[in-house]
Design an enzyme around this catalytic site. Sequence first.
Site, short mmCIF file in Angstrom:
data_model
loop_
_atom_site.label_atom_id
_atom_site.label_comp_id
_atom_site.label_asym_id
_atom_site.label_seq_id
_atom_site.Cartn_x
_atom_site.Cartn_y
_atom_site.Cartn_z
N LYS A 1 1.30 -7.31 -7.87
CA LYS A 1 2.27 -6.23 -7.67
C LYS A 1 2.97 -5.97 -8.98
CE LYS A 1 3.82 -3.81 -4.11
NZ LYS A 1 3.22 -3.55 -2.79
N ASP B 1 3.66 2.47 -4.56
CA ASP B 1 4.58 1.83 -3.62
C ASP B 1 5.82 2.72 -3.66
OD1 ASP B 1 4.78 -1.01 -2.13
OD2 ASP B 1 6.75 -0.60 -2.94
N1 GLU Z 1 1.92 -0.70 -1.96
C1 GLU Z 1 1.01 -0.81 -0.86
C2 GLU Z 1 1.21 -2.14 -0.16
O1 GLU Z 1 2.30 -2.62 -0.08
C3 GLU Z 1 -0.42 -0.47 -1.23
C4 GLU Z 1 -1.02 -1.29 -2.33
C5 GLU Z 1 -2.40 -0.82 -2.78
O2 GLU Z 1 -2.93 0.13 -2.22
O3 GLU Z 1 -2.92 -1.46 -3.69
O4 GLU Z 1 0.31 -2.74 0.37
#
Ligand code: GLU
Length: 446
Positions: free
Chosen positions: A126, A166
């Site tokens: 992340k 996100d």
């Molecule tokens: N931010 C999204 C999550 O919390 C998607 C992450 C992504 O698609 O890599 O899973």
Amino acid sequence: MHEKLSAIYDNVLRRNPGEIEFHQAVREVLESIGPVLGKHPEYAESKIIERICEPERQIIFRVPWEDDQGEVQINRGFRVEFNSALGPYKGGLRFHPSVYLGIVKFLGFEQIFKNGLTGLPIGGGKGGSDFDPKGRSEREVMRFCQSFMTELYRHIGEYTDVPAGDIGVGQREVGFLFGQYKRITNRYESGVITGKGLSYGGAQVRTEATGYGCTFFVEEMLKARGTSFDGKRVVVSGAGNVAIYTIEKVAQLGGVVVACSDSSGYVLDEGGIDVALLKQVKQVERGRLDSYAKRRGGEAVFVPGRSVWEVSCEVAMPSATQNEITGRDAETLVRGGCVAVGEGANMPTTPEGVRVFQEAGVAFGPGKAANAGGVATSALEMQQNASRDSWSFEYSEQRLRDIMTDIHTRCLATADEYGMPGDYVAGANIDGFRRVADAMLALGLV
Ligand code: GLU
């Protein structure tokens, strides 16, 4: 908590001071996996849990950019590459003033198990920045994204680390980020980032996936209890990407979403939220919910500065941000007749809130399971990019639906296997953990 795990947790607290959201996320997983250690002593012998709690790599960098007045601004960028046992690091970028290392680590930690649970070949990571997009012009957002990628590009890649969106990062930002990556590297490497627009390598249903997926998950929970969305009164928090597509899909399945919210307050619309108007106000105009209420007319009212959880409902779908449902909110919801909760956001319910729901027998779908549709569809986007293919909307939505049904089935089966029937939290944590732990064992001490 199991004695060995409690010692590991104390160590996490000591080694990561002040990172309260990270502590909370670790604690929730460790509280679930005690029974697994009894069955699998090999995990403890190889110190799998200690290893999982320590990110493989953490990158923190300076992001300098110039605002529209010509003034230099400095933000902080993060990418935490948490675990690559199952595949390249995968997880979104969050741009929000609250972002600091503790938030990125909580999100990255959750992502490991969520991604494991999808059964797809993606590790956990992340990133983000404390940049606040609110009130910034499109040019400012573009310059910020370009500066952010000017450092990030050297750390990512189709086989290394694949970011996405996100909070604060949608298709527009992904476009700016991908454009800068392409320019710096001279490579049209579509699989380096997901959530792209359809005109440059994006996938059908990725935009809708988190909200649609969460709705499919809740539909399965309701089905398991012999009921459905049909005619149910639903409250969704938030008014961003996850909330909007949750509202859209719930309505398609016969539910009535009577309220949603943003940082200014909530709107109560007993006739059911008008999704087209909501999209216009929040996505096109980037405005606030009072504008929705004014234009909607009729019964719709805007309630400034209050929590949307005071609105009674049968199904609650928190889709805004972490820790938005407190223990007290959960009690209010239960008293108001809530029977199911699907977490569209990451960790939106506090530990007290989770306890209240579970003790009241509410079907509680934790984010790791319920919101996994977003990242799962990102994995499908990567698959399409790798094969230079693109699938139809219908086919992609069916794939998403199958993935969510499968996650639901496995959560229940795992919870049963460990003697905790109906406990989706335990099921999700244990199933996600086992997948990652087995891969880590097989890969040796890396
Ligand atoms: N931010 C999204 C999550 O919390 C998607 C992450 C992504 O698609 O890599 O899973």
